[in-house]
Design a protein around this motif. Structure first.
Motif, PDB file in Angstrom:
ATOM      1  N   SER A 100     -11.314 -19.515  -4.743  1.00  0.00           N
ATOM      2  CA  SER A 100     -11.284 -18.096  -5.094  1.00  0.00           C
ATOM      3  C   SER A 100     -10.576 -17.317  -3.987  1.00  0.00           C
ATOM      4  N   SER A 101     -10.176 -16.081  -4.302  1.00  0.00           N
ATOM      5  CA  SER A 101      -9.472 -15.245  -3.322  1.00  0.00           C
ATOM      6  C   SER A 101      -9.851 -13.790  -3.531  1.00  0.00           C
ATOM      7  N   LEU A 102      -9.511 -12.967  -2.547  1.00  0.00           N
ATOM      8  CA  LEU A 102      -9.874 -11.547  -2.619  1.00  0.00           C
ATOM      9  C   LEU A 102      -8.773 -10.714  -1.990  1.00  0.00           C
ATOM     10  N   SER A 103      -8.461  -9.594  -2.627  1.00  0.00           N
ATOM     11  CA  SER A 103      -7.311  -8.797  -2.179  1.00  0.00           C
ATOM     12  C   SER A 103      -7.609  -7.308  -2.184  1.00  0.00           C
ATOM     13  N   VAL A 104      -6.701  -6.586  -1.547  1.00  0.00           N
ATOM     14  CA  VAL A 104      -6.694  -5.122  -1.569  1.00  0.00           C
ATOM     15  C   VAL A 104      -5.432  -4.690  -2.315  1.00  0.00           C
ATOM     16  N   THR A 105      -5.593  -3.813  -3.297  1.00  0.00           N
ATOM     17  CA  THR A 105      -4.458  -3.291  -4.051  1.00  0.00           C
ATOM     18  C   THR A 105      -3.836  -2.128  -3.283  1.00  0.00           C
ATOM     19  N   LEU A 106      -2.515  -2.155  -3.132  1.00  0.00           N
ATOM     20  CA  LEU A 106      -1.823  -1.119  -2.371  1.00  0.00           C
ATOM     21  C   LEU A 106      -1.308  -0.002  -3.280  1.00  0.00           C
ATOM     22  N   SER A 107      -1.073   1.151  -2.692  1.00  0.00           N
ATOM     23  CA  SER A 107      -0.681   2.340  -3.449  1.00  0.00           C
ATOM     24  C   SER A 107       0.689   2.180  -4.095  1.00  0.00           C
ATOM     25  N   GLN A 108       0.762   2.549  -5.359  1.00  0.00           N
ATOM     26  CA  GLN A 108       2.036   2.515  -6.082  1.00  0.00           C
ATOM     27  C   GLN A 108       2.970   3.644  -5.654  1.00  0.00           C
ATOM     28  N   ASP A 109       2.481   4.591  -4.898  1.00  0.00           N
ATOM     29  CA  ASP A 109       3.362   5.634  -4.381  1.00  0.00           C
ATOM     30  C   ASP A 109       4.402   5.032  -3.434  1.00  0.00           C
ATOM     31  N   ASP A 110       4.087   3.855  -2.873  1.00  0.00           N
ATOM     32  CA  ASP A 110       4.973   3.248  -1.886  1.00  0.00           C
ATOM     33  C   ASP A 110       5.532   1.893  -2.321  1.00  0.00           C
ATOM     34  N   LEU A 111       4.740   1.109  -3.045  1.00  0.00           N
ATOM     35  CA  LEU A 111       5.154  -0.234  -3.471  1.00  0.00           C
ATOM     36  C   LEU A 111       4.743  -0.447  -4.921  1.00  0.00           C
ATOM     37  N   ARG A 112       5.715  -0.671  -5.784  1.00  0.00           N
ATOM     38  CA  ARG A 112       5.358  -0.910  -7.181  1.00  0.00           C
ATOM     39  C   ARG A 112       6.500  -1.595  -7.914  1.00  0.00           C
ATOM     40  N   THR A 113       6.149  -2.180  -9.041  1.00  0.00           N
ATOM     41  CA  THR A 113       7.119  -2.669 -10.007  1.00  0.00           C
ATOM     42  C   THR A 113       7.009  -1.802 -11.250  1.00  0.00           C
ATOM     43  N   ARG A 120      -6.296   2.073   5.167  1.00  0.00           N
ATOM     44  CA  ARG A 120      -4.873   2.337   5.359  1.00  0.00           C
ATOM     45  C   ARG A 120      -4.154   1.031   5.697  1.00  0.00           C
ATOM     46  N   VAL A 121      -2.846   1.011   5.476  1.00  0.00           N
ATOM     47  CA  VAL A 121      -2.071  -0.216   5.622  1.00  0.00           C
ATOM     48  C   VAL A 121      -0.720   0.092   6.264  1.00  0.00           C
ATOM     49  N   ALA A 122      -0.333  -0.727   7.225  1.00  0.00           N
ATOM     50  CA  ALA A 122       1.023  -0.687   7.779  1.00  0.00           C
ATOM     51  C   ALA A 122       1.639  -2.067   7.572  1.00  0.00           C
ATOM     52  N   ILE A 123       2.759  -2.117   6.865  1.00  0.00           N
ATOM     53  CA  ILE A 123       3.471  -3.376   6.651  1.00  0.00           C
ATOM     54  C   ILE A 123       4.652  -3.407   7.610  1.00  0.00           C
ATOM     55  N   MET A 124       4.687  -4.419   8.429  1.00  0.00           N
ATOM     56  CA  MET A 124       5.769  -4.597   9.406  1.00  0.00           C
ATOM     57  C   MET A 124       6.693  -5.685   8.867  1.00  0.00           C
ATOM     58  N   VAL A 125       7.866  -5.283   8.397  1.00  0.00           N
ATOM     59  CA  VAL A 125       8.788  -6.231   7.769  1.00  0.00           C
ATOM     60  C   VAL A 125       9.567  -6.958   8.865  1.00  0.00           C
ATOM     61  N   ALA A 126       9.200  -8.234   9.044  1.00  0.00           N
ATOM     62  CA  ALA A 126       9.824  -9.052  10.081  1.00  0.00           C
ATOM     63  C   ALA A 126      11.061  -9.777   9.559  1.00  0.00           C
ATOM     64  N   SER A 127      11.168  -9.873   8.251  1.00  0.00           N
ATOM     65  CA  SER A 127      12.352 -10.470   7.638  1.00  0.00           C
ATOM     66  C   SER A 127      12.367 -10.121   6.172  1.00  0.00           C
ATOM     67  N   ALA A 128      13.494  -9.594   5.708  1.00  0.00           N
ATOM     68  CA  ALA A 128      13.644  -9.293   4.278  1.00  0.00           C
ATOM     69  C   ALA A 128      14.416 -10.394   3.573  1.00  0.00           C
ATOM     70  N   VAL A 132      -1.053  -4.834   8.331  1.00  0.00           N
ATOM     71  CA  VAL A 132      -2.104  -4.403   9.249  1.00  0.00           C
ATOM     72  C   VAL A 132      -3.016  -3.411   8.530  1.00  0.00           C
ATOM     73  N   TYR A 133      -4.309  -3.747   8.449  1.00  0.00           N
ATOM     74  CA  TYR A 133      -5.297  -2.879   7.827  1.00  0.00           C
ATOM     75  C   TYR A 133      -6.031  -2.077   8.904  1.00  0.00           C
ATOM     76  N   PHE A 134      -6.355  -0.821   8.585  1.00  0.00           N
ATOM     77  CA  PHE A 134      -7.137   0.021   9.492  1.00  0.00           C
ATOM     78  C   PHE A 134      -7.711   1.182   8.688  1.00  0.00           C
ATOM     79  N   LEU A 135      -8.640   1.901   9.280  1.00  0.00           N
ATOM     80  CA  LEU A 135      -9.238   3.054   8.609  1.00  0.00           C
ATOM     81  C   LEU A 135      -8.519   4.341   8.998  1.00  0.00           C
ATOM     82  N   GLU A 136      -8.568   5.300   8.097  1.00  0.00           N
ATOM     83  CA  GLU A 136      -7.885   6.575   8.300  1.00  0.00           C
ATOM     84  C   GLU A 136      -8.284   7.233   9.623  1.00  0.00           C
ATOM     85  N   GLU A 137      -9.534   7.103   9.997  1.00  0.00           N
ATOM     86  CA  GLU A 137     -10.015   7.765  11.222  1.00  0.00           C
ATOM     87  C   GLU A 137      -9.327   7.236  12.485  1.00  0.00           C
TER      88      GLU A 137
END
Length: 391
Positions: free
Chosen positions: A35-48, A196-204, A312-317
């Motif tokens: 089994s696995s578990l995930s966090v859904t990210l905002s479509q305002d920034d990443l979506r299909t 909150r989430v910061a994605i650091m793109v190390a290679s596209a 990278v996951y973190f809280l708004e505060e």
């Protein structure tokens, strides 16, 4: 007179796993070994965004992905999703004589991502979730997201989790048919919206070893992997669900990082070894460790899917403290433009800082988000003749 074109447009989100899916017990049905578990990210920034359409005038089932045409029948994963949804629509038509007979019409599907495809940013998850949702809506199916997840899973395993917002588990199931291998929502966005989430793109660039072939190799050769699926993941799943329900970030973060580390250890334990992380990835890990050390507690958590990009996951505060530090080592990367940052008080390892500075090309700042959305007809990607607007 032109034939009528039926259509529906939806968007679907990216999800990033914190308890990883890796390995299949049935390749054809995309049944996972754990089994696995995930966090859904905002479509305002990443979506299909995907438009599904059908008409008597269409000659074959066709998908346009980011402008490239593909015969759906040539792809087993795509065609099985279409066939299953078609059969459900056909049954509805058989039971209701007033419904338009569209189940046997050929479909044209146009799909566009607003992020790099096949670069380790879960593009297939959002893509297959949008593909499944769009055709289901085209056919007026009233299935729940969990029911639809069984079909999306057959296209791309992690796609089943993108049919929900918030915090989502994919329960591996036990049945050989896969009927019980479905996604369920652990908690909605509203339960813990501060994530909150910061994605650091190390290679596209497209990764060297695909997830599918990497999984098969790991299942076949890694002894560490067997220990993981039998004795480690079941306990972690329960602990992670509890951490989310309790909004316990420190436990969430430590589970996230240790599970990412173990997943990549399994990749290294594969014969031949699989290297998804690169020097930039490892430097970002060190920066996150520096941030947590400066804070005196765990306030940031890294995770890496099958690619070098860090999430990278973190809280708004704690946003200012964490983003100031990340900006200090990646200020030249695309994505920081709209917000000025303050100098960081975090003491960052010099070698790690230099490596991140030269290796991160883009930063995506986002947050937790909702599940698929039905979009307006004005947002359709298909012209009246059934061809892509942006072709």
């Amino acid at each position: 007179m032109a034939e009528k074109v039926y259509q529906c447009t939806v968007s679907a989100p990216v999800n990033i796993a914190v308890i990883k899916y890796w390995g299949k017990r049935d390749v054809g049905l995309n049944l996972p070994t754990n089994s696995s578990l995930s966090v859904t990210l905002s479509q305002d920034d990443l979506r299909t965004v995907t438009t599904a359409s059908c008409s008597k005038s269409f000659e074959k089932d066709t998908l346009w992905l980011n402008g490239n045409a593909e015969d759906i029948s040539a792809s087993k994963r795509l065609s099985v999703c279409v066939q299953e949804l078609r059969s459900v629509r056909q049954e509805l038509e058989n039971n209701n004589g007033s419904m338009d007979k569209i189940s046997q019409l050929k479909v044209h599907v146009v799909s566009e991502n607003n992020f790099p495809t096949a670069a380790g940013l879960a593009s297939s998850a959002a893509g297959y979730a949008a593909f499944t949702e769009a055709i289901a809506r085209l056919y007026d199916l009233t299935w729940t997201p969990t029911e639809l997840s069984r079909i999306a899973r057959q296209g791309s395993g992690s796609a089943c989790r993108s049919l929900f917002g918030g915090y989502v588990s994919w329960e591996m199931g036990q049945l050989h048919s896969g009927a019980d291998s479905v996604a369920v929502q652990v908690e909605p966005v509203e339960h813990w919206p501060e994530m909150r989430v910061a994605i650091m793109v190390a290679s596209a660039a497209k990764k060297g070893v695909s997830s599918t072939s990497g999984m098969q190799a790991t299942v076949a050769s890694s002894t560490l992997f067997q220990e993981r699926i039998k004795n480690i993941v079941p306990g972690r799943m329960q602990a992670m669900k509890q951490a989310i329900r309790n909004r316990d970030f420190e436990t969430f973060a430590n589970l996230t990082m240790t599970d990412s580390n173990q997943f990549h250890a399994c990749c290294l334990d594969t014969l031949p070894p699989i290297f998804y992380l690169n020097d930039t990835s490892r430097a970002i890990i060190r920066v996150v460790e520096n941030i947590n050390a400066a804070a005196g507690k765990t306030i940031a958590a890294y995770t890496f899917d099958a690619g070098p990009n860090a999430v990278v996951y973190f809280l708004e505060e704690n946003s200012s403290f964490i983003l100031d530090a990340l900006h200090a080592v990646s200020k030249h990367a695309e994505g920081w433009n709209e917000s000025a940052r303050n100098p960081t008080s975090v003491k960052i390892d010099d070698v790690a800082a230099e490596t991140v500075s030269s290796g991160v090309s883009r930063v995506i700042l986002t947050k937790i988000g909702d599940g698929p959305r039905i979009l307006s007809p004005e947002e359709s990607l298909i012209k009246e003749d059934g061809t892509p607007k942006n072709a």
